[in-house]
Design a protein around this motif. Structure first.
Motif, PDB file in Angstrom:
ATOM      1  N   MET A 114      -2.398  10.871  -4.258  1.00  0.00           N
ATOM      2  CA  MET A 114      -2.746   9.643  -4.963  1.00  0.00           C
ATOM      3  C   MET A 114      -2.126   9.614  -6.352  1.00  0.00           C
ATOM      4  O   MET A 114      -2.124  10.610  -7.071  1.00  0.00           O
ATOM      5  CB  MET A 114      -4.270   9.514  -5.078  1.00  0.00           C
ATOM      6  CG  MET A 114      -4.754   8.169  -5.610  1.00  0.00           C
ATOM      7  SD  MET A 114      -6.556   8.072  -5.526  1.00  0.00           S
ATOM      8  CE  MET A 114      -6.812   8.137  -3.748  1.00  0.00           C
ATOM      9  N   ARG A 115      -1.575   8.468  -6.723  1.00  0.00           N
ATOM     10  CA  ARG A 115      -0.963   8.329  -8.033  1.00  0.00           C
ATOM     11  C   ARG A 115      -2.006   8.462  -9.132  1.00  0.00           C
ATOM     12  O   ARG A 115      -3.164   8.077  -8.968  1.00  0.00           O
ATOM     13  CB  ARG A 115      -0.249   6.981  -8.139  1.00  0.00           C
ATOM     14  CG  ARG A 115       0.940   6.884  -7.192  1.00  0.00           C
ATOM     15  CD  ARG A 115       1.716   5.607  -7.394  1.00  0.00           C
ATOM     16  NE  ARG A 115       2.860   5.566  -6.509  1.00  0.00           N
ATOM     17  CZ  ARG A 115       3.748   4.574  -6.486  1.00  0.00           C
ATOM     18  NH1 ARG A 115       3.588   3.541  -7.309  1.00  0.00           N
ATOM     19  NH2 ARG A 115       4.764   4.603  -5.652  1.00  0.00           N
ATOM     20  N   PHE A 167       0.826  -1.205   0.000  1.00  0.00           N
ATOM     21  CA  PHE A 167       0.000   0.000   0.000  1.00  0.00           C
ATOM     22  C   PHE A 167       0.862   1.257   0.000  1.00  0.00           C
ATOM     23  O   PHE A 167       0.529   2.246  -0.667  1.00  0.00           O
ATOM     24  CB  PHE A 167      -0.952  -0.006   1.195  1.00  0.00           C
ATOM     25  CG  PHE A 167      -2.149  -0.889   1.004  1.00  0.00           C
ATOM     26  CD1 PHE A 167      -3.114  -0.571   0.068  1.00  0.00           C
ATOM     27  CD2 PHE A 167      -2.308  -2.050   1.747  1.00  0.00           C
ATOM     28  CE1 PHE A 167      -4.218  -1.381  -0.132  1.00  0.00           C
ATOM     29  CE2 PHE A 167      -3.406  -2.870   1.551  1.00  0.00           C
ATOM     30  CZ  PHE A 167      -4.368  -2.540   0.615  1.00  0.00           C
ATOM     31  N   ALA A 168       1.958   1.236   0.730  1.00  0.00           N
ATOM     32  CA  ALA A 168       2.865   2.387   0.738  1.00  0.00           C
ATOM     33  C   ALA A 168       3.444   2.632  -0.646  1.00  0.00           C
ATOM     34  O   ALA A 168       3.543   3.776  -1.110  1.00  0.00           O
ATOM     35  CB  ALA A 168       3.974   2.167   1.758  1.00  0.00           C
ATOM     36  N   LYS A 169       3.817   1.549  -1.347  1.00  0.00           N
ATOM     37  CA  LYS A 169       4.376   1.687  -2.695  1.00  0.00           C
ATOM     38  C   LYS A 169       3.352   2.240  -3.679  1.00  0.00           C
ATOM     39  O   LYS A 169       3.708   2.886  -4.670  1.00  0.00           O
ATOM     40  CB  LYS A 169       4.888   0.327  -3.180  1.00  0.00           C
ATOM     41  CG  LYS A 169       6.128  -0.165  -2.454  1.00  0.00           C
ATOM     42  CD  LYS A 169       6.538  -1.542  -2.949  1.00  0.00           C
ATOM     43  CE  LYS A 169       7.748  -2.057  -2.188  1.00  0.00           C
ATOM     44  NZ  LYS A 169       8.127  -3.420  -2.625  1.00  0.00           N
ATOM     45  N   LEU A 170       2.070   1.990  -3.398  1.00  0.00           N
ATOM     46  CA  LEU A 170       1.013   2.491  -4.272  1.00  0.00           C
ATOM     47  C   LEU A 170       0.666   3.951  -3.994  1.00  0.00           C
ATOM     48  O   LEU A 170      -0.171   4.527  -4.670  1.00  0.00           O
ATOM     49  CB  LEU A 170      -0.243   1.631  -4.118  1.00  0.00           C
ATOM     50  CG  LEU A 170      -0.169   0.248  -4.772  1.00  0.00           C
ATOM     51  CD1 LEU A 170      -1.307  -0.633  -4.278  1.00  0.00           C
ATOM     52  CD2 LEU A 170      -0.211   0.365  -6.292  1.00  0.00           C
ATOM     53  N   GLY A 171       1.304   4.532  -2.976  1.00  0.00           N
ATOM     54  CA  GLY A 171       1.102   5.943  -2.712  1.00  0.00           C
ATOM     55  C   GLY A 171       0.196   6.261  -1.546  1.00  0.00           C
ATOM     56  O   GLY A 171      -0.108   7.434  -1.294  1.00  0.00           O
ATOM     57  N   VAL A 229      -5.999  10.249   5.627  1.00  0.00           N
ATOM     58  CA  VAL A 229      -7.010  10.202   4.573  1.00  0.00           C
ATOM     59  C   VAL A 229      -6.787  11.330   3.572  1.00  0.00           C
ATOM     60  O   VAL A 229      -6.716  11.106   2.359  1.00  0.00           O
ATOM     61  CB  VAL A 229      -8.422  10.285   5.181  1.00  0.00           C
ATOM     62  CG1 VAL A 229      -9.473  10.444   4.091  1.00  0.00           C
ATOM     63  CG2 VAL A 229      -8.702   9.025   6.007  1.00  0.00           C
ATOM     64  N   SER A 230      -6.655  12.557   4.066  1.00  0.00           N
ATOM     65  CA  SER A 230      -6.452  13.690   3.155  1.00  0.00           C
ATOM     66  C   SER A 230      -5.123  13.569   2.427  1.00  0.00           C
ATOM     67  O   SER A 230      -5.020  13.906   1.238  1.00  0.00           O
ATOM     68  CB  SER A 230      -6.518  15.009   3.923  1.00  0.00           C
ATOM     69  OG  SER A 230      -5.531  15.055   4.943  1.00  0.00           O
ATOM     70  N   GLY A 231      -4.093  13.069   3.127  1.00  0.00           N
ATOM     71  CA  GLY A 231      -2.792  12.903   2.496  1.00  0.00           C
ATOM     72  C   GLY A 231      -2.822  11.865   1.391  1.00  0.00           C
ATOM     73  O   GLY A 231      -2.203  12.039   0.334  1.00  0.00           O
ATOM     74  N   THR A 232      -3.537  10.768   1.620  1.00  0.00           N
ATOM     75  CA  THR A 232      -3.660   9.723   0.603  1.00  0.00           C
ATOM     76  C   THR A 232      -4.372  10.247  -0.629  1.00  0.00           C
ATOM     77  O   THR A 232      -3.963   9.995  -1.761  1.00  0.00           O
ATOM     78  CB  THR A 232      -4.410   8.503   1.176  1.00  0.00           C
ATOM     79  OG1 THR A 232      -3.622   7.912   2.213  1.00  0.00           O
ATOM     80  CG2 THR A 232      -4.686   7.474   0.102  1.00  0.00           C
TER      81      THR A 232
END
Length: 273
Positions: free
Chosen positions: A225-226, A191-195, A218-221
């Motif tokens: 987001m890629r 999940f970290a690698k996916l951003g 949540v807001s950071g993701t």
């Protein structure tokens, strides 16, 4: 690897799956049924319940999500967002008890955060037919490098990533900005690698296997987001909006006990499709 130049993840996802927020009692029963199948029958993490419902004290104040197969109309996975309890400052999220001895409170101290905008994502489960691969027998959900395919054969782990993106959107709708997760390190790393905005907050702990506590913004993701995940997130957000119960203000939270549940069919398919 899955090539965003050739494939739109959102268009691909909606050919196979749909996200359903489980606010009605009938839909929550589907959640508890899936969890019993996975956690009690398949993995034996919990004892068999006579009513075949895996349910605990945290479900009453949780937001629940289901994933449904478009082709078979079978519910294939679920997860929940455990919220704090209004008016009960002593109530702790599940991980706060499980990980009390291993949390690094120099990184984050959950007890000092505003309780109304934190939550825990837990009980993510995928039915047997959609995770029947070598190495997945002892895990409720898994992601491996092979799930992302090869240059000649594109694949993508739609089920676990779709469920996590769904929790991101449902958390956003409910004013939750920090979510905690207790999961396998390998899954968290993917999940970290996916951003996903992900940070470890403590040491590994034995909890039905080795698990590591982490937190995600949540807001950071959403902000970071890629680009190839954005169409998938948008489709899932549209699913959630379309399937929310009527509340008069556009927000979830009102149960509708008469929500329709379509017939359920059980089949075994490739979990990466």
């Amino acid at each position: 690897m899955f090539s965003p130049e050739k494939f739109n993840l959102g268009n691909a996802f909606k050919q196979y799956f749909e996200i359903i927020p489980a606010f009605s009692n009938a839909l929550k029963e589907e959640v508890y049924r899936i969890r019993h199948q996975v956690y009690c029958e398949d993995l034996e993490f919990e004892s068999i319940r006579p009513d075949r419902r895996e349910i605990d004290e945290h479900d009453i104040n949780s937001l629940h999500l289901l994933m449904r197969s478009v082709k078979t109309e079978e519910f294939v996975g679920c997860t929940r967002i455990v919220r704090s309890r209004p008016g009960d400052p002593q109530y702790k999220l599940p991980f706060e008890n499980t990980c009390a001895a291993v949390l690094d409170r120099s990184i984050v101290d959950p007890t000092k955060l505003p309780r109304d905008n934190i939550a825990e994502v837990s009980r993510l489960a995928v039915v047997t037919g959609y995770r029947r691969r070598k190495g997945e027998e002892n895990s409720p959900v898994s992601i491996s490098s092979e799930d992302f395919g090869t240059p000649s054969q594109s694949r993508f782990p739609f089920i676990p990533i779709g469920l996590y993106l769904a929790t991101t959107e449902l958390a956003r709708l409910n004013g939750i900005d920090t979510v905690f997760v207790l999961t396998e390190e390998r899954l968290a790393n993917h999940f970290a690698k996916l951003g996903f905005s992900h940070k470890y907050i403590g040491s590994p702990i034995e909890h039905h296997g080795v698990r590591v506590p982490s937190m995600m913004s949540v807001s950071g993701t959403i902000k970071s987001m890629r680009s190839n995940l954005r169409p998938l997130y948008d489709v899932i957000a549209a699913d959630i909006k379309r399937n929310l119960p009527e509340t008069g203000n556009g927000l979830p939270g009102i149960e509708n006990e008469h929500s329709e549940i379509r017939p359920r069919v059980t089949i075994a398919v490739n979990p990466a499709t």
